[in-house]
Design an enzyme around this catalytic site. Structure first.
Site, mmCIF file in Angstrom:
data_model
loop_
_atom_site.group_PDB
_atom_site.id
_atom_site.type_symbol
_atom_site.label_atom_id
_atom_site.label_comp_id
_atom_site.label_asym_id
_atom_site.label_seq_id
_atom_site.Cartn_x
_atom_site.Cartn_y
_atom_site.Cartn_z
ATOM 1 N N SER A 76 0.813 -1.224 0.000
ATOM 2 C CA SER A 76 0.000 0.000 0.000
ATOM 3 C C SER A 76 0.840 1.265 0.000
ATOM 4 O O SER A 76 0.440 2.290 0.516
ATOM 5 C CB SER A 76 -0.944 -0.013 1.206
ATOM 6 O OG SER A 76 -0.186 -0.108 2.405
ATOM 7 N N GLY A 135 1.469 0.627 -4.971
ATOM 8 C CA GLY A 135 0.260 -0.168 -4.772
ATOM 9 C C GLY A 135 -0.999 0.673 -4.910
ATOM 10 O O GLY A 135 -1.967 0.271 -5.573
ATOM 11 N N LEU A 160 10.188 8.178 -6.275
ATOM 12 C CA LEU A 160 8.763 8.490 -6.163
ATOM 13 C C LEU A 160 8.087 8.431 -7.524
ATOM 14 O O LEU A 160 6.958 7.973 -7.654
ATOM 15 C CB LEU A 160 8.553 9.857 -5.508
ATOM 16 C CG LEU A 160 8.930 9.965 -4.026
ATOM 17 C CD1 LEU A 160 8.649 11.372 -3.504
ATOM 18 C CD2 LEU A 160 8.186 8.946 -3.178
ATOM 19 N N ARG A 165 20.351 4.561 -8.354
ATOM 20 C CA ARG A 165 19.191 5.388 -8.640
ATOM 21 C C ARG A 165 19.492 6.862 -8.363
ATOM 22 O O ARG A 165 20.159 7.192 -7.381
ATOM 23 C CB ARG A 165 17.997 4.951 -7.779
ATOM 24 C CG ARG A 165 16.785 5.851 -7.951
ATOM 25 C CD ARG A 165 15.619 5.436 -7.072
ATOM 26 N NE ARG A 165 15.887 5.524 -5.647
ATOM 27 C CZ ARG A 165 15.933 6.664 -4.948
ATOM 28 N NH1 ARG A 165 15.764 7.814 -5.549
ATOM 29 N NH2 ARG A 165 16.166 6.635 -3.657
ATOM 30 N N ARG A 177 26.469 10.737 -4.162
ATOM 31 C CA ARG A 177 26.213 9.924 -2.981
ATOM 32 C C ARG A 177 27.185 8.755 -2.791
ATOM 33 O O ARG A 177 27.711 8.546 -1.710
ATOM 34 C CB ARG A 177 24.800 9.328 -3.065
ATOM 35 C CG ARG A 177 23.727 10.283 -2.654
ATOM 36 C CD ARG A 177 22.379 9.607 -2.723
ATOM 37 N NE ARG A 177 21.328 10.597 -2.527
ATOM 38 C CZ ARG A 177 20.030 10.339 -2.596
ATOM 39 N NH1 ARG A 177 19.623 9.111 -2.854
ATOM 40 N NH2 ARG A 177 19.150 11.278 -2.395
#
Lengths: 319, 284, 616
Positions: free
Chosen positions: C55, C59, C432, C426, C321
């Site tokens: 969720s 989802g 997102l 990534r 990073r």
């Protein structure tokens, strides 16, 4: 030190006391303490947790009868609030059905959320293809309410819900209705305001537990007031609640500047209870009220100026 | 000790809770507290008017505060809802709203500066517990008291801020100073329901009843509250509330100022004990 | 008439009853039926057309897309928690997607940055489509109610994100993920999506190559039952909890979907690709966002040196990073950190920014310092160390066009899936939009599939259900076992993975880890949980999750061992260079019925972007 935890195993409720060295937990959060107990003393202890950084809302529990978001509460804060108590009582959130120990059922709350239709219905001028336009001020207006993490801390302490859950919803539900109703992109706030009104908006008891317990410092009580004002502005003003609030305002602005309790009762309940006007006589006998106040009373000193000030504010608001 | 205040009675003290005013006026001189009623004060909005117009409510309270500022005195009120409304208004004014609201006050030649603090009878008494102790004439030894804070004396903490809202102690401090015994009372921080007695009557009756019953279970001789609205709710509606839950229990409900008056040796008549609906005369 | 009134009645009518209500409550919709399910069967468990597991944003977007595609279908979102408790909600920075072309940005540039950021282990055709969809997703999210921060024209505001050549990271303050999650929930409620909360997917069943449903454990009751579905979308998130306490992700990110897919014979793609964020809080791994360095925060070793000058003198703390993370680990390894072992750290210092600036621009991280390190970073530097942050690898999906796995009826989306958008690393802001974009595509295609498909026979599903039912009894039934065994093992697994398969990897460490994994697996199998209660047995949930983490660890190890090169987040000290000749391909891990893992390779799809050295 001791932690008395309210437990429920699916069949029976009981309390269990855990003894923990203060040094083991004093640098932890409340959630850290629960994890410590589970992982070192009792693997059967159940609670929910996920992000541990105060954004997912999973770990709300009660300490000594007050709700806290577990990962957002340092043990040192609790020591301070409860004067270095050496025993704490930990319970599940109140006003939710307990599933097990500190885990509660969120399904009814989600269904309440569904009632106020939290999804935005955008104005016709906007489209899925090109999105919307909103200025910073309009964004700032709603962004605080978007901090809600659905932790349930407000609902847990809500006095109205404790008395009766059947004609009221969790305070955060009203906050979420407020945030979408006041979104400048929204086509019609009444899509959300109306179901809020139909589902208990006027039943808030003003106890301010919601605004007091919110870990994000959102005031659902204020959002409820905001929704009421919006409802009345949009003509949803029948019923005792709106009549009462308006009557109050009338006393302040149009009449004496102070509340006239008899008139208030009359205005609130309407002609059907005009019978109560007879109580004025009883009132005088009881000596509790000044008879002069009943039939108009004396207007406060400087009332004309007060009205001017309010009129000016109103005018500015319209600009 | 700050002993002179701009007194904000609030609507209820002038009308339905007149005994709260009587008892306050009886104890103040004994404690050396000078109360000067604010001339021309208006209703605070009672946590209701903002439902109609939040700005008008803020303007009214800015005016109330400005009137007190003209007296060069801090504001004192006994009503917790007035306390909340005035303190909230002050916080809003002091954190950004002052300039805007002052343009409205100017229409009546007034100006809010932010120089008057807002306090309550409870807080002043708690800060002067030793003084109270020294003035006690009839220690309330053996009297079992259930202290009922009422929402707006502690919540929301960010607006009231005198003490912890989850573990307040001011009220216990005062009651103990009077020589009475404070009983453990599970509902001491609950809501009496006053503000929703019309719309949510069933719930409110249940709330009121559970508070009264909880006090009775604690063997309390009386409930005491610093807020006249809580007092009205728990007192005037007690019969109805207890009827709805079929309870025979009745517990007298005193205003804080009445309890203080009893310990200071003020007569029951002067304290208006007559006006309490659930018989409180036996405590006098 | 006054005589008829008692004094009490009078007072009641007269006193100020401020509250009020009473607009009638008639017409209030009846409370929603207690069960969220569409057509409960006799077992109390649902069957449904489209079953979505998870969720988070992926989802929830899948569920809405499926409902919109075909409102006649029942769509149920299964979650082991309440929706919104997911990793999505923890994302802070923003969501990439080009919506402003005025400064020369384009979908192609977004795709190019994504390909380069992923150190070319990105399927380039996918990246190109992804960038296009990402732009559309921003407008769509705006339209469904996501409150983005705004620029002076009232358009969605954007900021720089690491590795981006243009400003295209759209944001909502420093809580973009939280706001996205709640937008998705609101939209799901609006579109009639149903939820099955507190349900844990134990396994999924593939029969005759088709997905026929899943085995769910109702955590509330302990009931384990088969659920048949015409199509299933796995949106179960990542598996960075393989590093247990050294990850920024939530406790629930345990790779349940990837592990179930492996057990069902599906492919786990690029499992070794795990991203490390340089600045995690020392205790517990929570993130201190990059903004702390963006605002001027500096990194210090135990000599008080700004050690980044040794590694990237021109960029210092603002190097990419992976490079900053490796620099910090090097300092610790060479004895210039504080503390020891898993407790080792360096310092992030923002004190020179002053209280006012910290309070205004970095209030969240100050709060996190208070919560986790019991300190105020206005006053002193905070202890930090790199922390695992994102799983680039995941369930192999054949194409971004459908988000379908090779098994008909089974789809995957978000961090759980690997459709090769992120390759070996990534970019900030791409997670997102991955969740949003791939969730929607999976939902649409799952609905299309469900409209045409029927239910499977369910035999294997029943067998699996029986297996899990007896597993619960076996693991918890005796009531014996040590409280701490499982938690100790979980910590050990995390530490072993961190040391041997963390930021620096070598053949010898990886081989040693293989032995460790075998030992851990044996210990795991022997563990018994001293809680016989089926009701909300969270210890058993954690036990199952730990099993999944072990499986994911083994798959990651297999890929990490075989990939004899350094690429993106995968850094081999014994193979410092990228090796495109041999490893410009995806690792494809499968598991056979005996639990043996196998590795295969699949070529990366190369398109318009030239394979070159990744330099910033």
């Amino acid at each position: 030190m001791k932690f008395i935890i309210d437990r429920f195993d699916g069949k029976k409720n009981y309390q269990q006391t855990y003894t923990v060295e203060k040094k083991d937990i004093e640098a932890l959060t409340l959630l850290g303490t629960l994890l410590f107990i589970k992982q070192h003393q009792d693997i059967t202890l159940n609670f929910t947790a996920s992000c541990r950084m105060a954004i997912c809302g999973a770990c709300g529990v009660r300490v000594n009868g007050h709700s806290y978001l577990g990962c957002d509460t340092k043990m040192t804060e609790l020591f301070e609030a409860y004067k270095d108590a050496d025993t704490f009582r930990i319970s599940p959130l109140a006003n939710y059905t307990v599933i097990s120990d500190l885990a509660v059922d969120w399904e009814p709350a989600i269904e309440n959320l569904r009632k106020i239709k939290p999804g935005l219905v955008a104005k016709d001028k906007f489209s899925e293809k090109e999105g919307c336009v909103q200025n910073q001020e309009e964004y700032d207006r709603i962004v605080k309410q978007w901090d809600c993490v659905l932790c349930g801390c407000c609902a847990s302490e809500c006095n109205k819900l404790s008395a009766d859950r059947s004609d009221y919803m969790e305070p955060f539900v009203y906050t979420q209705a407020w945030r979408v109703a006041n979104d400048s992109r929204s086509k019609d706030p009444m899509i959300h305001v109306k179901p809020a009104v139909l589902n208990g908006l006027w039943n808030c008891v003003h106890c301010h537990e919601c605004s007091n317990r919110c870990p994000k410092h959102i005031s659902s009580a204020d959002d409820i007031a905001g929704l009421r004002a919006l409802a009345m502005k949009k003509g949803l003003n029948s019923g005792v609640g709106p009549a009462h609030a308006k009557s109050f305002y009338t006393d302040l602005v149009e009449d004496s500047g102070r509340l006239n309790e008899i008139r208030l009762a009359l205005r609130t309940e309407g002609v059907s209870t005009a019978l109560r006007a007879g109580t004025a006589i009883t009132l005088m006998r009881a000596g509790k009220m000044n008879p002069l106040e009943i039939f108009g009373g004396h207007t406060i000193e400087g009332h004309k100026d007060l009205v001017k000030m309010i009129e000016a504010a109103k005018a500015a608001n319209k600009e | 000790m700050q002993n002179e205040f701009a007194f904000f009675p609030g609507c209820v003290l002038t009308q339905a809770a007149i005994e709260a005013k009587m008892s306050l006026e009886a104890i103040a001189p004994i404690l050396g507290i000078k109360l000067k009623e604010i001339n021309g004060w208006s209703c605070c909005g009672a946590s209701q008017a903002q439902d109609v117009d939040p700005v008008a409510t803020l303007v009214a309270n800015a005016r109330n505060l400005a009137l007190a500022e003209q007296m060069k005195l801090p504001v004192l009120t006994t009503c917790s809802t007035c306390l909340l409304m005035l303190r909230r208004a002050k916080a809003q004014l002091d954190h950004g709203e002052k300039e805007r609201i002052n343009t409205f006050l100017a229409k009546g030649n007034m100006n809010y500066k932010g120089t008057s603090e807002v306090t309550s009878l409870l807080w002043v008494l708690a800060q002067n517990a030793d003084l109270i102790k020294s003035k006690v004439k009839k220690p309330l030894t053996g009297l079992k008291v259930a202290v009922f804070y009422g929402c707006h004396s502690v919540r929301p903490e960010k607006d009231l801020g005198f003490e912890s809202s989850v573990n307040p102690t001011s009220f216990e401090t005062v009651v103990k100073a009077l020589g009475a015994e404070v009983v453990p009372f599970a509902k001491r921080l609950d809501c009496c329901g006053f503000h929703a007695v019309y719309p949510a009557e069933k719930s409110v009756m249940k709330m009121t009843s559970s508070i009264v019953n909880s006090a009775a279970e604690s063997q309390a001789d009386c409930v005491v509250t610093p807020c006249p609205l809580c007092q009205m709710q728990l007192d005037i509606y007690q019969d109805d509330a207890q009827d709805t839950t079929k309870s025979k229990t009745r517990v007298p409900v005193l205003h804080l100022s009445q309890l203080v008056g009893l310990a200071l040796g003020v007569s029951a008549k002067k304290l208006g004990l007559d006006y309490n609906v659930i018989d409180a005369n036996k405590l006098g | 008439m006054s005589e008829q009134f008692t004094r009490r009645e009078f007072l009641q009518s007269a006193c100020i009853t401020m509250g009020a209500l009473a607009v009638s409550t008639t017409g209030v919709e009846k409370a929603f039926a207690a069960s969220s399910t569409s057509t409960p069967n006799s077992s109390g468990m649902p069957t449904c057309d489209v079953l979505i597991i998870g969720s988070g944003a992926a989802g929830l977007r899948a569920a809405v897309a499926a409902r919109k595609k075909n409102p006649n279908l029942s769509v149920v979102v299964v979650s082991k928690v309440m929706p919104t408790r997911s990793a999505t909600t923890m994302a802070e920075g923003g969501i990439n997607g080009v919506i402003d072309f005025s400064e020369g940005d384009s979908f192609e540039l977004h795709a190019k940055d994504t390909v380069k950021g992923g150190d070319f282990l990105v399927d380039q055709d996918t990246a190109m489509k992804f960038a296009t969809y990402a732009g559309a997703a921003i407008h769509e999210l705006d339209y469904i109610g996501m409150p983005f921060s705004r620029d002076s024209k009232g358009n969605v505001d954007k900021r720089y994100a690491g590795g981006a050549s243009k400003i295209r990271c759209n944001f909502a303050e420093d809580k973009t993920g939280h706001i996205l999650t709640h937008t998705c929930l609101d939209d799901a409620l609006k579109n009639g999506v149903k939820f099955l909360m507190d349900h844990h997917m134990l396994d999924l069943s593939i029969e005759n190559g088709h997905c026929e449903g899943v085995v769910l454990r109702n955590i509330r009751t302990g009931d384990i039952a088969p659920v048949r579905a015409k199509s299933v979308v796995l949106a179960t998130g990542g598996y960075t909890r393989v590093f247990w306490n050294r990850t920024s992700t939530p406790y629930i990110a345990t790779g349940d979907g990837a592990a179930a897919a492996l057990r069902a014979g599906l492919i786990f793609k690029d499992p070794e690709m795990l991203q490390f964020h340089p600045t995690g809080v020392c205790h517990g791994g929570t993130l201190i966002t990059e903004a702390a360095r963006g605002e001027g925060g500096i990194l210090l070793n135990n000599l008080g040196e700004r050690f980044m000058k040794r590694y990237v003198p021109n960029k210092m703390e603002l190097a990419p990073r992976d490079i900053v993370a490796r620099s910090i680990e090097t300092e610790i390894r060479e004895g210039r950190g504080y503390g020891h072992d898993m407790e080792a750290y360096v310092l992030l210092d923002v004190t020179h920014l002053g209280k006012e600036k910290i309070m205004k621009n970095l209030p969240q991280i100050r709060h996190i310092g208070m919560l986790f390190e019991n300190m105020d970073l206005v006053e002193k530097p905070i202890a930090i160390r790199p922390t695992a942050h994102y799983s680039m690898g995941g369930i192999h999906v054949t194409s971004l066009d459908t988000m379908a796995t090779p098994a008909p009826g089974l789809f995957a989306a978000g961090e759980a899936a690997c459709v090769s958008i992120h390759g070996a690393n990534r970019l900030g802001g791409n997670s997102l939009c991955d969740a949003t974009v791939t969730g929607k595509i999976a939902g649409i295609n799952a609905a299309e599939y469900a409209a045409k498909a029927g239910f499977g026979a369910g035999k294997r599903l029943n067998d699996l259900t029986l297996k899990w039912t007896s597993h619960f009894k076996e693991i918890t039934g005796s009531g014996k076992g040590n409280v701490n065994d499982m938690y100790a093992l979980r910590e050990e697994l995390g530490a072993a993975n961190w040391y041997n398969m963390g930021i620096f990897r070598t053949e010898s460490k990886l081989l040693a880890l293989a032995d460790k994994h075998a030992e851990f697996q044996a210990r795991y199998d022997a563990i018994r949980i001293p809680n016989t209660n089926p009701v909300f047995n969270t210890a058993y949930t954690e036990y199952v999750e730990l099993g999944n983490l072990l499986l994911a660890s083994r798959a990651a190890l297999m890929g990490a061992t075989a990939r004899k090169e350094s690429r993106g987040s995968h850094f081999r000290e014994d193979y410092l260079k990228r090796d495109d000749a041999n490893f410009l391909k995806h690792s494809m891990v499968t598991m056979d019925e005996k639990g043996q893992m196998h590795l295969d390779w699949k070529d990366v799809v190369v398109g318009q972007f030239k394979i070159e050295e990744r330099k910033y």
